[in-house]
Design an enzyme around this catalytic site. Structure first.
Site, PDB file in Angstrom:
ATOM      1  N   HIS A 127       0.805  -1.231   0.000  1.00 48.76           N
ATOM      2  CA  HIS A 127       0.000   0.000   0.000  1.00 48.76           C
ATOM      3  C   HIS A 127       0.840   1.285   0.000  1.00 48.76           C
ATOM      4  O   HIS A 127       1.907   1.345   0.582  1.00 48.76           O
ATOM      5  CB  HIS A 127      -0.939   0.006   1.217  1.00 48.76           C
ATOM      6  CG  HIS A 127      -0.210  -0.102   2.526  1.00 48.76           C
ATOM      7  ND1 HIS A 127       0.284   0.985   3.196  1.00 48.76           N
ATOM      8  CD2 HIS A 127       0.133  -1.187   3.261  1.00 48.76           C
ATOM      9  CE1 HIS A 127       0.877   0.588   4.312  1.00 48.76           C
ATOM     10  NE2 HIS A 127       0.806  -0.731   4.368  1.00 48.76           N
ATOM     11  N   HIS A 136      12.522  -0.402 -12.558  1.00 47.70           N
ATOM     12  CA  HIS A 136      12.250  -1.821 -12.824  1.00 47.70           C
ATOM     13  C   HIS A 136      12.192  -2.548 -11.485  1.00 47.70           C
ATOM     14  O   HIS A 136      13.173  -2.559 -10.736  1.00 47.70           O
ATOM     15  CB  HIS A 136      13.368  -2.393 -13.707  1.00 47.70           C
ATOM     16  CG  HIS A 136      13.240  -3.861 -13.979  1.00 47.70           C
ATOM     17  ND1 HIS A 136      14.200  -4.572 -14.662  1.00 47.70           N
ATOM     18  CD2 HIS A 136      12.278  -4.769 -13.678  1.00 47.70           C
ATOM     19  CE1 HIS A 136      13.840  -5.841 -14.760  1.00 47.70           C
ATOM     20  NE2 HIS A 136      12.669  -5.988 -14.164  1.00 47.70           N
TER      21      HIS A 136
HETATM   22  C1  ACO Z   1      13.262 -11.335 -16.191  1.00 44.08           C
HETATM   23  C2  ACO Z   1      14.644 -10.829 -15.779  1.00 44.08           C
HETATM   24  O1  ACO Z   1      15.662 -11.344 -16.200  1.00 44.08           O
HETATM   25  S1  ACO Z   1      14.707  -9.451 -14.759  1.00 44.08           S
HETATM   26  C3  ACO Z   1      16.406  -9.200 -14.342  1.00 44.08           C
HETATM   27  C4  ACO Z   1      16.691  -9.489 -12.893  1.00 44.08           C
HETATM   28  N1  ACO Z   1      18.107  -9.295 -12.652  1.00 44.08           N
HETATM   29  C5  ACO Z   1      18.606  -8.964 -11.463  1.00 44.08           C
HETATM   30  O2  ACO Z   1      17.888  -8.840 -10.503  1.00 44.08           O
HETATM   31  C6  ACO Z   1      20.092  -8.712 -11.427  1.00 44.08           C
HETATM   32  C7  ACO Z   1      20.530  -7.941 -10.182  1.00 44.08           C
HETATM   33  N2  ACO Z   1      21.953  -7.767 -10.222  1.00 44.08           N
HETATM   34  C8  ACO Z   1      22.822  -8.180  -9.241  1.00 44.08           C
HETATM   35  O3  ACO Z   1      22.420  -8.732  -8.218  1.00 44.08           O
HETATM   36  C9  ACO Z   1      24.284  -7.893  -9.519  1.00 44.08           C
HETATM   37  O4  ACO Z   1      25.057  -8.944  -8.954  1.00 44.08           O
HETATM   38  C10 ACO Z   1      24.746  -6.489  -8.972  1.00 44.08           C
HETATM   39  C11 ACO Z   1      24.193  -5.419  -9.935  1.00 44.08           C
HETATM   40  C12 ACO Z   1      24.234  -6.221  -7.569  1.00 44.08           C
HETATM   41  C13 ACO Z   1      26.266  -6.390  -8.920  1.00 44.08           C
HETATM   42  O5  ACO Z   1      26.797  -6.636 -10.163  1.00 44.08           O
HETATM   43  P1  ACO Z   1      28.295  -6.105 -10.462  1.00 44.08           P
HETATM   44  O6  ACO Z   1      28.335  -4.612 -10.369  1.00 44.08           O
HETATM   45  O7  ACO Z   1      28.700  -6.728 -11.765  1.00 44.08           O
HETATM   46  O8  ACO Z   1      29.158  -6.627  -9.232  1.00 44.08           O
HETATM   47  P2  ACO Z   1      30.061  -7.942  -9.099  1.00 44.08           P
HETATM   48  O9  ACO Z   1      29.406  -9.129  -9.733  1.00 44.08           O
HETATM   49  O10 ACO Z   1      31.437  -7.559  -9.537  1.00 44.08           O
HETATM   50  O11 ACO Z   1      30.038  -8.180  -7.520  1.00 44.08           O
HETATM   51  C14 ACO Z   1      30.679  -7.318  -6.609  1.00 44.08           C
HETATM   52  C15 ACO Z   1      30.643  -7.988  -5.248  1.00 44.08           C
HETATM   53  O12 ACO Z   1      29.298  -8.029  -4.777  1.00 44.08           O
HETATM   54  C16 ACO Z   1      28.864  -9.394  -4.569  1.00 44.08           C
HETATM   55  N3  ACO Z   1      27.491  -9.496  -5.067  1.00 44.08           N
HETATM   56  C17 ACO Z   1      27.046  -9.202  -6.314  1.00 44.08           C
HETATM   57  N4  ACO Z   1      25.719  -9.361  -6.385  1.00 44.08           N
HETATM   58  C18 ACO Z   1      25.311  -9.782  -5.163  1.00 44.08           C
HETATM   59  C19 ACO Z   1      24.038 -10.096  -4.637  1.00 44.08           C
HETATM   60  N5  ACO Z   1      22.938 -10.011  -5.376  1.00 44.08           N
HETATM   61  N6  ACO Z   1      23.985 -10.467  -3.329  1.00 44.08           N
HETATM   62  C20 ACO Z   1      25.105 -10.551  -2.566  1.00 44.08           C
HETATM   63  N7  ACO Z   1      26.341 -10.240  -3.019  1.00 44.08           N
HETATM   64  C21 ACO Z   1      26.430  -9.858  -4.310  1.00 44.08           C
HETATM   65  C22 ACO Z   1      29.834 -10.253  -5.390  1.00 44.08           C
HETATM   66  O13 ACO Z   1      29.928 -11.556  -4.855  1.00 44.08           O
HETATM   67  C23 ACO Z   1      31.117  -9.455  -5.247  1.00 44.08           C
HETATM   68  O14 ACO Z   1      31.650  -9.695  -3.985  1.00 44.08           O
HETATM   69  P3  ACO Z   1      33.277  -9.780  -3.754  1.00 44.08           P
HETATM   70  O15 ACO Z   1      33.778  -8.401  -4.133  1.00 44.08           O
HETATM   71  O16 ACO Z   1      33.389 -10.096  -2.301  1.00 44.08           O
HETATM   72  O17 ACO Z   1      33.746 -10.834  -4.684  1.00 44.08           O
END
Ligand code: ACO
Length: 200
Positions: A127, A136
């Site tokens: 709500h 998104h």
């Molecule tokens: C229908 C569809 O497809 S809709 C699309 C849905 N997509 C999503 O939700 C994607 C969301 N994206 C993510 O979660 C990505 O991992 C991001 C954007 C948070 C980070 O991506 P990047 O900037 O490339 O970071 P990168 O992969 O280099 O990770 C950096 C650090 O964060 C950590 N990390 C990345 N993502 C996560 C996460 N979701 N949860 C916990 N830790 C994470 C990595 O393990 C890394 O840790 P380290 O430095 O200790 O090794």
């Protein structure tokens, strides 16, 4: 004569939007895409230029920045919202033009959703939330009541946001993150509890 419906962006996300349209009896006539190598997508023709004639448009590009750029380029066009027949949306919710709402979404009382947003499969928005333009909300993300999400932010798949939180503009909330504190603009946040790992 009935207006034609076009999706800008011949992509996987576009295919899902074709299915959303079909669930409510809207026929998509064609995709539009700048990639001249694309000729067909999901059985539909792909045009490489934007039709001059009247028509209704949805921008089917998943990336929020790219979607905003296209929206600015074709701002004179008429945009429509497409809402899946199997989304459950309070009558008091306002959804603005260009936004798509996928199957299984629930949006509760007095939430306002901006323009050109993606409310993806099974997302739950409770709500009185305020979701600004070009946001998104990914599949299975959950926003509790009174959450504000500013322009262009991406809430990752399966993320959870507790009630009353403000999330700034052009942030990325990582997959599965749990947000229990306000998030400043341009932050990338991951984990439980969510922590900022970088700024964009
Ligand atoms: C229908 C569809 O497809 S809709 C699309 C849905 N997509 C999503 O939700 C994607 C969301 N994206 C993510 O979660 C990505 O991992 C991001 C954007 C948070 C980070 O991506 P990047 O900037 O490339 O970071 P990168 O992969 O280099 O990770 C950096 C650090 O964060 C950590 N990390 C990345 N993502 C996560 C996460 N979701 N949860 C916990 N830790 C994470 C990595 O393990 C890394 O840790 P380290 O430095 O200790 O090794």
């Amino acid at each position: 004569m009935k207006n034609k419906t076009y999706l800008f962006g011949a992509s996987g996300h576009g295919k899902v939007i074709v299915d959303v349209a079909s669930s409510i009896g809207v026929v998509v006539n064609a995709f539009i895409d700048n990639d001249t190598k694309k000729i067909k997508c999901y059985g539909l023709p792909v045009l490489n230029t934007v039709p001059e004639n009247d028509g209704e448009f949805v921008i089917s590009i998943g990336n929020n920045e790219a979607r905003k750029k296209v929206a600015e380029t074709i701002r004179n066009k008429s945009f429509i919202a497409l809402i899946h027949s199997k989304a459950v949306i309070s009558l008091s919710v306002k959804i603005n033009k260009g936004t798509v709402v996928m199957a299984g979404v629930v949006i509760n009382a007095e939430t306002v959703i901006g323009k050109h947003c993606i409310i993806n499969t099974n997302a739950s928005i409770d709500h009185e939330c305020c979701i600004e333009d070009f946001v998104h909300i990914s599949p299975n993300a959950a926003l509790a009541g009174n959450v504000v999400v500013r322009e262009g932010t991406h809430i990752g798949i399966g993320a959870s946001v507790i009630q009353g939180i403000n999330i700034g503009k052009w942030c990325t909330i990582g997959a599965g993150a749990v947000i229990i504190k306000d998030v400043p603009d341009y932050s990338v946040v991951v984990g439980n509890p969510g922590r900022i790992i970088k700024k964009k």
